[in-house]
Design a protein around this motif. Structure first.
Motif, mmCIF file in Angstrom:
data_model
loop_
_atom_site.group_PDB
_atom_site.id
_atom_site.type_symbol
_atom_site.label_atom_id
_atom_site.label_comp_id
_atom_site.label_asym_id
_atom_site.label_seq_id
_atom_site.Cartn_x
_atom_site.Cartn_y
_atom_site.Cartn_z
ATOM 1 N N GLY A 93 0.821 -1.217 0.000
ATOM 2 C CA GLY A 93 0.000 0.000 0.000
ATOM 3 C C GLY A 93 0.849 1.259 0.000
ATOM 4 N N GLU A 94 1.909 1.246 0.780
ATOM 5 C CA GLU A 94 2.740 2.434 0.888
ATOM 6 C C GLU A 94 3.541 2.698 -0.386
ATOM 7 N N HIS A 95 3.581 1.699 -1.262
ATOM 8 C CA HIS A 95 4.300 1.916 -2.509
ATOM 9 C C HIS A 95 3.406 2.352 -3.658
ATOM 10 N N LEU A 96 2.116 2.467 -3.371
ATOM 11 C CA LEU A 96 1.217 3.074 -4.358
ATOM 12 C C LEU A 96 1.499 4.572 -4.304
ATOM 13 N N ILE A 135 -0.445 -5.635 -5.336
ATOM 14 C CA ILE A 135 0.899 -5.731 -5.922
ATOM 15 C C ILE A 135 0.831 -5.448 -7.418
ATOM 16 N N TRP A 136 -0.221 -5.981 -8.032
ATOM 17 C CA TRP A 136 -0.409 -5.749 -9.466
ATOM 18 C C TRP A 136 -0.590 -4.262 -9.748
ATOM 19 N N MET A 137 -1.341 -3.588 -8.853
ATOM 20 C CA MET A 137 -1.522 -2.141 -8.976
ATOM 21 C C MET A 137 -0.178 -1.414 -8.915
ATOM 22 N N VAL A 138 0.666 -1.854 -7.982
ATOM 23 C CA VAL A 138 1.965 -1.210 -7.840
ATOM 24 C C VAL A 138 2.781 -1.394 -9.114
ATOM 25 N N TRP A 139 2.772 -2.614 -9.656
ATOM 26 C CA TRP A 139 3.505 -2.872 -10.895
ATOM 27 C C TRP A 139 3.026 -1.954 -12.020
ATOM 28 N N LYS A 140 1.698 -1.861 -12.095
ATOM 29 C CA LYS A 140 1.128 -1.027 -13.146
ATOM 30 C C LYS A 140 1.591 0.424 -12.988
ATOM 31 N N LEU A 141 1.593 0.854 -11.751
ATOM 32 C CA LEU A 141 2.004 2.221 -11.437
ATOM 33 C C LEU A 141 3.463 2.452 -11.811
ATOM 34 N N GLN A 183 3.730 2.846 -15.465
ATOM 35 C CA GLN A 183 3.154 4.141 -15.825
ATOM 36 C C GLN A 183 4.135 5.267 -15.542
ATOM 37 N N LYS A 184 4.758 5.202 -14.357
ATOM 38 C CA LYS A 184 5.688 6.241 -13.943
ATOM 39 C C LYS A 184 6.846 6.362 -14.925
ATOM 40 N N ARG A 185 7.313 5.163 -15.350
ATOM 41 C CA ARG A 185 8.504 5.167 -16.188
ATOM 42 C C ARG A 185 8.243 5.770 -17.554
ATOM 43 N N SER A 186 7.015 5.580 -18.019
ATOM 44 C CA SER A 186 6.726 6.134 -19.343
ATOM 45 C C SER A 186 6.281 7.594 -19.250
ATOM 46 N N ASN A 187 6.146 8.017 -18.001
ATOM 47 C CA ASN A 187 5.678 9.384 -17.775
ATOM 48 C C ASN A 187 6.692 10.418 -18.300
ATOM 49 N N GLN A 188 6.179 11.418 -18.977
ATOM 50 C CA GLN A 188 7.053 12.422 -19.593
ATOM 51 C C GLN A 188 7.835 13.213 -18.555
ATOM 52 N N TYR A 189 7.085 13.638 -17.536
ATOM 53 C CA TYR A 189 7.669 14.465 -16.489
ATOM 54 C C TYR A 189 8.804 13.723 -15.801
ATOM 55 N N TYR A 190 8.545 12.466 -15.571
ATOM 56 C CA TYR A 190 9.489 11.605 -14.895
ATOM 57 C C TYR A 190 10.744 11.425 -15.738
ATOM 58 N N ILE A 224 12.558 3.931 -5.166
ATOM 59 C CA ILE A 224 11.360 3.299 -4.588
ATOM 60 C C ILE A 224 11.058 1.989 -5.299
ATOM 61 N N ILE A 225 11.196 2.037 -6.620
ATOM 62 C CA ILE A 225 10.921 0.833 -7.398
ATOM 63 C C ILE A 225 11.868 -0.281 -7.004
ATOM 64 N N PHE A 226 13.129 0.068 -6.866
ATOM 65 C CA PHE A 226 14.104 -0.950 -6.514
ATOM 66 C C PHE A 226 13.793 -1.542 -5.156
ATOM 67 N N ARG A 227 13.470 -0.668 -4.190
ATOM 68 C CA ARG A 227 13.149 -1.114 -2.851
ATOM 69 C C ARG A 227 11.991 -2.095 -2.873
ATOM 70 N N PHE A 228 10.994 -1.746 -3.669
ATOM 71 C CA PHE A 228 9.817 -2.586 -3.749
ATOM 72 C C PHE A 228 10.147 -3.928 -4.400
ATOM 73 N N LYS A 229 10.867 -3.848 -5.500
ATOM 74 C CA LYS A 229 11.192 -5.060 -6.245
ATOM 75 C C LYS A 229 12.029 -6.018 -5.411
#
Lengths: 376, 538
Positions: free
Chosen positions: B322-325, B402-408, B411-418, B431-436
């Motif tokens: 949850g905290e990684h959403l 968990i699936w939601m987090v993966w999707k997120l 999404q983040k990675r393809s995000n332009q701003y990001y 954060i992604i690494f920590r989660f993975k």
């Protein structure tokens, strides 16, 4: 003079051979150890051979279990064969002597069955009596220290006392059928080994010994494969995270049925003298090879129809038969087509019983005629 | 948790640590394989049937004064057959020595297997009840006489069937749970059982009167299970050695969290709770029965500690996911998880109720079984089904999250701003690494736990075979116990040490993943862990 000596020797050997299953009569003796010494007690069991006498003196506390093992083997044998021409009458009820010489000398199927069931019976009863707490000498689970039967030299000293007390605290003592099998090996097989090892035993006797030992082992194998694995889960909230299993013995009737099945599928074999040790070879190559768990025999059985006291065959004259059955207990087969007679008896019986409050049972007397058939 | 240790650790250091912990894991396994015997043993007790005409007396029938009879040949002396006493003494003598039970056995579990024969005269009716009047006596090492210990009136429903191809004769009866005693205070025990038959009851209502439609009772066979003393010793020593390490790690972790300039985050609290519950699980209370005589609550206490650990572990996974959403505004608030956590809570409470009714009741009556009464059976089924249902919902929900987090993450990675903002990108990558990392590690642990469970089942189910082909794996149930235990300890240890706030940053650290945070000074840019992840994100 020399010839006389050989004759004497042969006679002596014959006596020895006759007693190969002679120990079965232990089952009929009501001998109890009582206050007698082990020596005199064992001497009274005359049918034991020298090796068995030695076993008896060393493990006199086990003899009661062995006696009951022999008894249940004999009862089971008679149950399994009560519908057949040969009905497993082995012991003369009066003289307590083994009478089925055919069994001992000719190596028939029936002989194979008797050897297997008696080896299994002794192992079964010893195991049960250990669980009852009747034998202080019982061992713990032997599997960890055991060498497989094929390579193991049977010895009478194999019950090595260990530091059971501390070992029990540390790793427990799961008893199973192994100890019983070991006793059966030591005692029952000793009946064969005694003359199997004599230098001047004839080759026929040596062959018979090999076959008998094989059948003894098949009987014990049947006991082992009949064990049921039962488990209890006792983890958190009774889950199977923790699980303990044990081998439960079935009733002896079940083991008798298994050995009876093996009797029906027994293999006819001959002994082949190989380079190092003699082994058993199937006489009919077209059949599947026998395994350690199968019964083997070397000579075909007689038809057991006519009485032949010399060979220990009682014949079927006077046996009760079933007129309506077409199986082995049917009058045609059982009486060997000699015909049968019908006898009607009238009996008085209790019938229409009523439970009267309180507390007795009141019955009427009824007469009933019973029709029975007997072989001529 | 701006900058957990794991984010600031070089690849090399991390692999050294993981390698070291892998060696520790193998050590745990080997301790079980080499030092410990099998976890439990069983001993079989076939009851002797004795005659004791003194029906109301308080005397004990043991091996010395048993007048044994053949049940089949016995002519009844009394109306209710109370004169027959089924007797056994525990433990047996073996190799001509009297064995003794030892307090390190932790518990004694009895399983009863009645031997029933169904004949024309005595027909066994399916589902008939067996009622036993049980008296259990005990004796200390120096005592001469048996002392009264436990008395119980036991009723169990039989489940017997004929072996294949038979219609009468000897039946196979399922083993009945007989007793569970959570401590072993005496070395010797004696058990006397009488099986009274209420003939009037049988004539009136044979269905509901016990002992009427049994068939012919041939004998009683009992199997008593205990934990092996050798295993207890290895287990207790292992815990004794592990618990200080874990305790110190938890303290160190909490010190770090406390020294932050902000109040602890929910995730940090969750990790702390997991550390505490694991420490509680690791407390070597297995020593207690060796020091004190009366500790009948060992089984219950073990269940409670294990239950607590599982509940906290499940809650932790939920909070961690949850905290990684990252964009969820409701983060860092325990209240926003109440619906999810109530799944864990309900399942836990249901199992607690069951356990208190079974093992809790057994504290006062070891022969009690919730399954022996119809209301009890209903309650037991209710709690178990409820717990199962909620566990299933929990895991479906967890996987959904968990699936939601993966999707997120995608999404983040393809995000332009990001893509454009370098420091922002590194932050998210961390954060992604920590989660993975935790995801993969958790999956590995879960997989190994299931594998070891399967191996335990497989090893126990094997028939005894005296052929030497028995493999190491089927023989070392203990190794799987110590291995699994070690693995979850390493899991918690790694969580505590890797997800603690890194001292490189903690002085100025702000809220977790604060969007407005002034991000990433020079040290973060050289952070090897985030660069390590880079190829997978391209």
């Amino acid at each position: 003079m020399r010839r006389l000596k050989i004759l004497f020797l042969l006679l002596f050997l014959l006596v020895d051979v006759i007693e190969a299953v002679g120990w079965l009569s232990v089952g009929l003796s009501s001998a109890n150890l009582g206050k007698r010494s082990a020596g005199t007690f064992c001497k009274e069991l005359k049918t034991l051979n020298r090796r068995q006498q030695r076993f008896c003196r060393k493990n006199v506390i086990l003899m009661d279990s062995i006696r009951r093992g022999a008894q249940s083997s004999y009862t089971e044998c008679q149950y399994q064969f009560h519908k057949r021409r040969w009905n497993c009458t082995l012991l003369d009820p009066l003289t307590h002597k083994v009478i089925g010489d055919v069994l001992l000398l000719e190596g028939t199927r029936e002989s194979a069955f008797v050897h297997a069931i008696s080896a299994a019976g002794v192992a079964y009863r010893v195991t049960r009596d250990c669980a009852k707490g009747l034998n202080d000498a019982c061992g713990c689970d032997q599997t960890r220290h055991e060498i497989p039967e094929t390579t193991r030299e049977t010895s009478l000293h194999s019950i090595v006392p260990r530091e059971s007390k501390s070992e029990f605290v540390s790793e427990g003592c799961s008893d199973n059928v192994e100890y019983g099998n070991m006793i059966s090996r030591d005692f029952v097989d000793a009946a064969e080994k005694a003359h199997g090892k004599q230098k001047n035993s004839t080759s026929a006797q040596a062959e018979q010994t090999i076959i008998n030992l094989h059948n003894n082992r098949a009987g014990r194998q049947a006991l082992k494969t009949s064990l049921r694995r039962e488990c209890k889960c006792h983890g958190i909230s009774g889950s199977c995270e923790m699980k303990t299993c044990w081998d439960a013995l079935p009733s002896f009737r079940e083991i008798g049925s298994i050995i009876k099945d093996k009797f029906d599928g027994a293999t006819e074999v001959q002994v082949v003298l190989g380079e190092d040790r003699p082994h058993l070879k199937s006489k009919h190559n077209q059949f599947r090879r026998h395994t350690h768990a199968d019964l083997v025999f070397s000579s075909p059985s007689p038809d057991y129809c006519e009485a032949d006291p010399v060979r220990g065959i009682l014949g079927t004259k006077g046996r009760e038969c079933n007129a309506t059955s077409i199986g082995t207990d049917g009058c045609d087969l059982l009486c060997c087509m000699r015909g049968f007679e019908r006898r009607v008896t009238v009996v008085q019986e209790k019938c229409n019983c009523k439970f009267v409050y309180c507390c007795k049972v009141v019955c009427e007397q009824c007469t009933r005629s019973i029709e029975r058939f007997y072989c001529l | 948790m701006a900058g957990a240790v794991i984010e600031n650790l070089s690849n090399q250091k991390l692999s050294y640590i993981l390698g070291l912990l892998f060696l520790v894991q193998i050590a745990f396994f080997l301790v079980g394989a080499w030092l410990a015997p099998k976890p439990t043993s069983s001993m079989e007790f076939l009851f002797r049937s004795c005659i004791d005409a003194n029906v109301t007396g308080r005397n004990w029938v043991d091996h010395q004064n048993c007048h044994e009879i053949e049940l089949a040949e016995h002519k009844p002396l009394s109306y209710d057959l109370r004169e027959i006493v089924f007797m056994t003494q525990m433990p047996h003598k073996r190799d001509n020595q009297q064995l003794r039970y030892h307090p390190s056995f932790q518990f004694l579990l009895g399983v009863m297997q009645p031997e029933i024969r169904s004949t024309a005269a005595f027909k066994h009716v399916r589902g008939s009840k067996l009622r036993l009047e049980v008296r259990m006596g005990a004796r200390g090492g120096g005592d001469e006489k048996w002392r009264d210990w436990i008395e119980a009136d036991v009723v169990r429903e039989l489940d017997c069937h004929f072996p294949w191809g038979h219609e009468s004769g000897d039946m196979h009866c399922d083993a009945l749970d007989f007793f569970e005693i959570g401590y072993v205070p005496f070395p010797f025990y004696v058990m006397n059982i009488r099986i009274p038959i209420d003939r009037e009851g049988c004539a009136r209502d044979p269905k509901n009167t016990a002992n009427c439609d049994l068939g012919e009772l041939v004998g009683l066979n009992m199997v008593v299970i205990h934990q092996n003393g050798g295993f207890t010793m290895v287990w207790a020593w292992m815990k004794t050695i592990v618990v200080p390490f874990l305790f110190l790690t938890v303290r160190w972790y909490w010190d770090r969290v406390q020294s932050l300039a902000r109040p602890p985050l929910l995730l940090e609290k969750a990790i702390f709770a997991l550390g505490v519950s694991t420490t509680v699980l690791d407390l070597p209370i297995e020593w207690l029965p060796l020091w004190f005589e009366r500790v009948p609550f060992m089984l219950l206490l073990g269940d409670l500690r294990q239950g607590l650990f599982y509940a906290v572990l499940c809650s932790f996974w939920l909070i961690f996911a949850g905290e990684h959403l990252i964009d969820d505004p409701t983060r860092n608030n325990l209240k926003s998880y109440w619906r999810n956590l109530s799944l864990v809570g309900t399942a836990g409470v249901a199992l607690l109720v069951y356990d208190m009714c079974e093992r809790g009741m057994q504290l006062s009556d070891p022969f009690y079984s919730i399954w022996s009464s119809s209301t009890g059976t209903k309650l037991a089924y209710l709690s178990i089904y409820l717990a199962t249902l909620f566990t299933v919902i929990y895991f479906s929900f967890l996987f959904y999250k968990i699936w939601m987090v993966w999707k997120l993450i995608k999404q983040k990675r393809s995000n332009q701003y990001y893509q454009n903002n370098e420091s922002r990108r590194l932050k998210v990558e961390a954060i992604i690494f920590r989660f993975k990392f935790l995801m993969l590690f958790t999956l590995l642990c879960a997989f190994l736990t299931i594998l070891s469970y399967a191996m335990k089942q497989h090893g126990e189910a094997q028939l005894h075979d005296d052929e030497p082909q028995e493999s190491l794996l089927t023989n070392s149930t203990s190794a799987f116990f110590t291995g699994t235990f070690g693995m979850w300890n390493i899991y918690v240890f790694l969580l505590l040490s890797m997800y603690a706030p890194s001292h490189k940053q903690y002085v100025g650290a702000q809220h977790l993943m604060d969007e407005t945070e002034e991000l990433m000074d020079g040290s973060a840019e050289s952070n090897p862990m985030t660069t390590f992840l880079k190829p997978s994100s391209d």
